[in-house]
Design a protein around this motif. Sequence first.
Motif, PDB file in Angstrom:
ATOM      1  N   LEU A 219      34.527  45.103  49.613  1.00 13.83           N
ATOM      2  CA  LEU A 219      33.084  45.327  49.578  1.00 13.83           C
ATOM      3  C   LEU A 219      32.376  44.229  50.364  1.00 13.83           C
ATOM      4  CD1 LEU A 219      32.751  46.213  45.774  1.00 13.83           C
ATOM      5  CD2 LEU A 219      33.125  47.775  47.706  1.00 13.83           C
TER       6      LEU A 219
ATOM      7  N   ALA B 186      29.800  48.068  43.442  1.00 17.01           N
ATOM      8  CA  ALA B 186      30.572  47.089  42.678  1.00 17.01           C
ATOM      9  C   ALA B 186      30.339  47.267  41.183  1.00 17.01           C
ATOM     10  CB  ALA B 186      30.201  45.676  43.111  1.00 17.01           C
TER      11      ALA B 186
ATOM     12  N   ALA C  49      35.644  41.326  47.654  1.00 15.67           N
ATOM     13  CA  ALA C  49      34.257  41.299  48.121  1.00 15.67           C
ATOM     14  C   ALA C  49      34.039  40.052  48.963  1.00 15.67           C
ATOM     15  CB  ALA C  49      33.283  41.334  46.950  1.00 15.67           C
TER      16      ALA C  49
END
Length: 297
Positions: free
Chosen positions: A106, A231, A262
């Motif tokens: 992410l 998320a 992430a």
Amino acid sequence: MSHDVIVVGGSYAGMAAALQLLRARRRVLVIDAGQRRNRAAAASHGFLGHDGRDPAWIANVARSQLERYPTLTWIEGAAVAASGARDEFAVETSDGADHRGRRLLLALGVSDTLPDVPGLAERWGRSVFHCPYCHGYELDRGDIGVVATGPMSVHQAKLLPEWGRVTLFANGVLDLDPQTEEALSGRGVAIERASIARIEGHADVVLADGRRLGFAGLFTASRNAPSSDLADRLGCELMDTPMGTQIRTNEAKETTIAGVFACGDAARVPHSVSLAVGDGAWAGAQVHQSLVFPPAA
């Protein structure tokens, strides 16, 4: 088609991560909605080798370099849903397509919540900034205004005298104690308590009492949050920072959900292009190693 890694977000951090993975000959899908955070800025500063470049130019060159690798797939669109577990993730894009991958990275970027001051948002990235290292030098030691949003604004005001004479606008959101006022005064910071009516011209602050104060540039400490709720919906833990909310990661940039990583502004503070690139490069290498080595028992 199944990918080794799906990268959600194709700005600086996402592309830096993808580059490491592509160079490891992994199949990488980048899903990008095309909303770079610095899209309003005319120049990017503080990024070694590209100081003063148009940030769009930097992004376009980076993408062209990624596209030389045959294991890249790039989709222009938004990731609207994600589910699954390590080795079996699925991401749905805005066109209804379903994409599969073993790992999910992410690189969502963040949204900025700005002070509710008329005229400020229209100047964001042009004459209203958040990072003095990115934009302070170009103000050429001119007068600088800080529009308060909370305690981080005091830190910002103390730092900014390196770049010019500073006025801190409390604007009804800061109640400064004598010790803080003394510290600000010691840095040469003027304190203005009158409320701001609006921002006009290049960076003119019009106060509620009618006064107009002109500045070379304004700074404000925007509140940040990941630009997508992917998320959160995946179950990744979020954390509070002095600048807002970010995705919690460990030293390997893995979130609290196994196989989901992430990087970039949504997963670190502070923020800049160079820091995003470094964070993305590290994350990409860590994601690759997670594909090679089994998880620790």
